[in-house]
Design an enzyme around this catalytic site. Sequence first.
Site, PDB file in Angstrom:
ATOM      1  N   SER A 181       0.763  -1.123  -0.093  1.00  0.00           N
ATOM      2  CA  SER A 181       0.156   0.051  -0.060  1.00  0.00           C
ATOM      3  C   SER A 181       0.911   1.066  -0.030  1.00  0.00           C
ATOM      4  O   SER A 181       0.405   2.595  -0.024  1.00  0.00           O
ATOM      5  CB  SER A 181      -0.929  -0.134   1.196  1.00  0.00           C
ATOM      6  OG  SER A 181      -0.292  -0.295   2.412  1.00  0.00           O
TER       7      SER A 181
ATOM      8  N   THR B  96     -39.874  25.472 -11.710  1.00  0.00           N
ATOM      9  CA  THR B  96     -40.118  24.186 -11.250  1.00  0.00           C
ATOM     10  C   THR B  96     -40.198  23.522 -12.692  1.00  0.00           C
ATOM     11  O   THR B  96     -40.952  23.997 -13.578  1.00  0.00           O
ATOM     12  CB  THR B  96     -41.561  24.140 -10.431  1.00  0.00           C
ATOM     13  OG1 THR B  96     -42.527  24.454 -11.312  1.00  0.00           O
ATOM     14  CG2 THR B  96     -41.465  24.874  -9.256  1.00  0.00           C
ATOM     15  N   HIS B  97     -39.714  22.051 -12.620  1.00  0.00           N
ATOM     16  CA  HIS B  97     -39.718  21.359 -13.929  1.00  0.00           C
ATOM     17  C   HIS B  97     -39.078  21.990 -14.878  1.00  0.00           C
ATOM     18  O   HIS B  97     -39.298  21.714 -16.170  1.00  0.00           O
ATOM     19  CB  HIS B  97     -41.327  21.028 -14.450  1.00  0.00           C
ATOM     20  CG  HIS B  97     -42.227  20.564 -13.248  1.00  0.00           C
ATOM     21  ND1 HIS B  97     -42.347  19.026 -13.145  1.00  0.00           N
ATOM     22  CD2 HIS B  97     -42.743  21.159 -12.551  1.00  0.00           C
ATOM     23  CE1 HIS B  97     -43.216  18.948 -11.983  1.00  0.00           C
ATOM     24  NE2 HIS B  97     -43.526  20.087 -11.781  1.00  0.00           N
TER      25      HIS B  97
ATOM     26  N   SER C  29     -13.012  25.868 -27.955  1.00  0.00           N
ATOM     27  CA  SER C  29     -13.151  24.598 -28.920  1.00  0.00           C
ATOM     28  C   SER C  29     -11.877  24.427 -29.649  1.00  0.00           C
ATOM     29  O   SER C  29     -11.522  25.737 -30.217  1.00  0.00           O
ATOM     30  CB  SER C  29     -14.554  24.859 -29.519  1.00  0.00           C
ATOM     31  OG  SER C  29     -14.491  23.780 -30.762  1.00  0.00           O
TER      32      SER C  29
ATOM     33  N   LYS D 110     -16.864  29.272 -29.943  1.00  0.00           N
ATOM     34  CA  LYS D 110     -17.295  28.446 -28.529  1.00  0.00           C
ATOM     35  C   LYS D 110     -16.515  29.301 -27.455  1.00  0.00           C
ATOM     36  O   LYS D 110     -15.170  29.437 -27.318  1.00  0.00           O
ATOM     37  CB  LYS D 110     -16.999  27.268 -28.775  1.00  0.00           C
ATOM     38  CG  LYS D 110     -17.884  26.232 -29.669  1.00  0.00           C
ATOM     39  CD  LYS D 110     -19.192  26.335 -29.356  1.00  0.00           C
ATOM     40  CE  LYS D 110     -19.767  25.880 -28.051  1.00  0.00           C
ATOM     41  NZ  LYS D 110     -19.353  24.148 -28.185  1.00  0.00           N
TER      42      LYS D 110
ATOM     43  N   ASN E 202     -16.840  27.601 -23.667  1.00  0.00           N
ATOM     44  CA  ASN E 202     -17.427  26.474 -22.819  1.00  0.00           C
ATOM     45  C   ASN E 202     -17.337  26.556 -21.443  1.00  0.00           C
ATOM     46  O   ASN E 202     -16.123  26.897 -21.011  1.00  0.00           O
ATOM     47  CB  ASN E 202     -16.978  25.216 -23.438  1.00  0.00           C
ATOM     48  CG  ASN E 202     -17.162  24.903 -25.000  1.00  0.00           C
ATOM     49  OD1 ASN E 202     -18.153  25.266 -25.285  1.00  0.00           O
ATOM     50  ND2 ASN E 202     -16.070  24.388 -25.641  1.00  0.00           N
TER      51      ASN E 202
ATOM     52  N   GLU F  36     -19.156  21.900 -15.914  1.00  0.00           N
ATOM     53  CA  GLU F  36     -19.209  20.409 -16.376  1.00  0.00           C
ATOM     54  C   GLU F  36     -18.546  19.593 -15.729  1.00  0.00           C
ATOM     55  O   GLU F  36     -19.006  18.464 -15.377  1.00  0.00           O
ATOM     56  CB  GLU F  36     -18.812  20.628 -17.921  1.00  0.00           C
ATOM     57  CG  GLU F  36     -19.872  21.215 -18.838  1.00  0.00           C
ATOM     58  CD  GLU F  36     -19.049  21.298 -20.164  1.00  0.00           C
ATOM     59  OE1 GLU F  36     -19.803  20.620 -20.796  1.00  0.00           O
ATOM     60  OE2 GLU F  36     -18.472  22.386 -20.460  1.00  0.00           O
TER      61      GLU F  36
ATOM     62  N   LYS G 270      -8.196   3.437   1.529  1.00  0.00           N
ATOM     63  CA  LYS G 270      -7.493   4.767   1.497  1.00  0.00           C
ATOM     64  C   LYS G 270      -7.744   5.484   0.242  1.00  0.00           C
ATOM     65  O   LYS G 270      -7.967   6.575   0.074  1.00  0.00           O
ATOM     66  CB  LYS G 270      -5.961   4.499   2.029  1.00  0.00           C
ATOM     67  CG  LYS G 270      -5.899   4.175   3.378  1.00  0.00           C
ATOM     68  CD  LYS G 270      -4.381   3.626   3.538  1.00  0.00           C
ATOM     69  CE  LYS G 270      -4.215   2.856   4.697  1.00  0.00           C
ATOM     70  NZ  LYS G 270      -5.204   1.514   4.565  1.00  0.00           N
TER      71      LYS G 270
END
Length: 486
Positions: free
Chosen positions: A27, A159-160, A281, A287, A289, A294, A329
Amino acid sequence: MERGSTKLWGGRFHASTDALVDQLNASLPFDQRLAVHDILGSVAHVAMLARRGIVSRDDALAIVDGLRQVLAEIEAGTFEFRLADEDIHLSVERRLHELLGPVAGRLHTARSRNDQVALDFRLWIRDAILALGRGLADVCEALLDLAERERETIVPGYTHLQRAQPILLSHHFHAYVVMLLRDADRLRELYARVNRSPLGAGALAGVTYPIDREYVATLLAMDGICENSLDAVADRDFAVEFLADLSIILVHLSRLADELVLWSTAEFGFIEFADAFATGSSIMPQKKNPDVAELIRAKTGRVFGHLQSMLTVLKGLPLAYNKDLQEDKEGVFDAVDTVQLILAVLPPALRTLTINRERMAQAAEESFTVATDLADHLVRCGIPFREAHAIVGRLVAYCIEHGKTFATLEPGEWAQFHPVLVTSRPPLTARDAVLAREIPGGTGPSHVAAALARAREHVQTWRAWLAEQQARIETAFHRLRTGALV
Ligand code: ARG
């Protein structure tokens, strides 16, 4: 067959272990992270052995000096970690033998690696709780700063994932702060369970020497000892709990992260990440991002995985120690590294967000987000809520059909839905809807302001507690590193 290692406990064996066994068994590649805690735990142990006359004062003095030298080598980066040593405990002991000769062999009196590793892991997690705790406080403060800066900003609440009712953006951020403060409370409760010494459990049954377990715990700034020797070496519930707490933190942060991803789309257009916290990108020049958000979302899964592994290692394991426990661990180390990095990157990423207030305000006005307020108005005019709900529902359908909003309806059109609406109509802006919700826990501005102030205080209390524990550990560790203990 490649020759493996010869052990410190070589007496029972006629041959050294196979090299592949060393590789599987060792280990050391990961448990070297326990080095400092292992050595200071040993210093406390040998100081106690001397105090109880179990080893002589001279031997204990030599061992303490030797351990401190090993510690210095490790911290200077000159210590040689050898896979053949198997683990950090044997590595340190091997070096101690090199430095001191046979007297080093007295250190392991009244101790087993089973209680030793349980101690080291608890001490390591105790520190990790404090470090992550500071990170949590930093994230809370960044959210609170944003909330205070944006105290006038109104967004649609969802909501939703459909626009539902207008809220203050600061109310939205405060929601995350209270989640994270509960996470802090959870860590604090866990701390009390972690901060107990298993030393003295020996291999599993306790030891035959007149040791002083409480004294060792005190030297290590722990709050007491584990009550049962089998439990002390066999359980890792504290690691499960720790991984669960970290998982919950990431449940919370991944929800925030997901909203940041959504809000930074052209479709929402609510926020923009600063250049330093966004990426481009390789093919699409236009782009920008939200990789930071993420990855926070994605790394959450990795920590859940560690929790699941830990539960699975423990499940069905007979008492007491089994080598399976060595698998406790890596997941914890990785989870701590992962969460630590997330807690460090979030505050600056949040503080440098550009908030598109106009776009948020516009979205909050659209989509009939004040429909509930209109129904509530009808209720105040004596109409039962269910009936009011249906009236406003028909109104909304009418507006959609005729391309109107509540603001562009003519008096005659209101009249078609209910006579009271001709003479009495509530103010129907998003701001009015927010102002109307001045109740504890609601989005009304004065309640939000008070809630933010309470959250600030809570963060201060949390920081003070963290600092207090940190100071206590530092004092104890300073003494173990340099004090005259024997
Ligand atoms: N490296 C071991 C672990 O992490 C230390 C304890 C070994 N104990 C034993 N009985 N082999 O669990």
